[in-house]
Design a protein around this motif. Sequence first.
Motif, PDB file in Angstrom:
ATOM      1  N   GLU A  55      55.111 -22.905 -26.703  1.00  0.00           N
ATOM      2  CA  GLU A  55      54.522 -22.686 -28.100  1.00  0.00           C
ATOM      3  C   GLU A  55      53.107 -22.099 -28.316  1.00  0.00           C
ATOM      4  O   GLU A  55      53.078 -21.035 -29.116  1.00  0.00           O
ATOM      5  CB  GLU A  55      54.681 -23.952 -28.787  1.00  0.00           C
ATOM      6  N   TYR A  56      52.240 -22.520 -27.417  1.00  0.00           N
ATOM      7  CA  TYR A  56      51.033 -21.965 -27.419  1.00  0.00           C
ATOM      8  C   TYR A  56      50.973 -20.302 -26.929  1.00  0.00           C
ATOM      9  O   TYR A  56      50.491 -19.638 -27.606  1.00  0.00           O
ATOM     10  CB  TYR A  56      50.216 -22.720 -26.504  1.00  0.00           C
ATOM     11  N   GLU A  58      53.552 -18.460 -27.253  1.00  0.00           N
ATOM     12  CA  GLU A  58      54.437 -17.683 -28.510  1.00  0.00           C
ATOM     13  C   GLU A  58      53.477 -17.221 -29.619  1.00  0.00           C
ATOM     14  O   GLU A  58      53.393 -16.198 -30.189  1.00  0.00           O
ATOM     15  CB  GLU A  58      55.661 -18.273 -28.861  1.00  0.00           C
ATOM     16  N   ASN A  59      52.644 -18.237 -29.936  1.00  0.00           N
ATOM     17  CA  ASN A  59      51.614 -18.057 -31.018  1.00  0.00           C
ATOM     18  C   ASN A  59      50.503 -17.014 -30.552  1.00  0.00           C
ATOM     19  O   ASN A  59      50.093 -16.245 -31.312  1.00  0.00           O
ATOM     20  CB  ASN A  59      51.050 -19.200 -31.395  1.00  0.00           C
TER      21      ASN A  59
END
Length: 61
Positions: A55-56, A58-59
């Motif tokens: 998630e990190y 991806e952001n």
Amino acid sequence: MTDCQTPYEGMSIEDVVEIVDRGYRMPRPVNCPYAMYEMMMKYWNKHSEHRPCFEYLENFF
């Protein structure tokens, strides 16, 4: 980022594993932005619990 260059060219897989285990990381490619290389270094951390999660990443990207 490396224009299709082979990483660790001329080294056996055993030699690569040894130097990476000792902490060696490839230098920043000339065309690689500093922020991208910093993220690569975080992702290459020897200890998985210190690596960024998906998630990190991806952001970030």
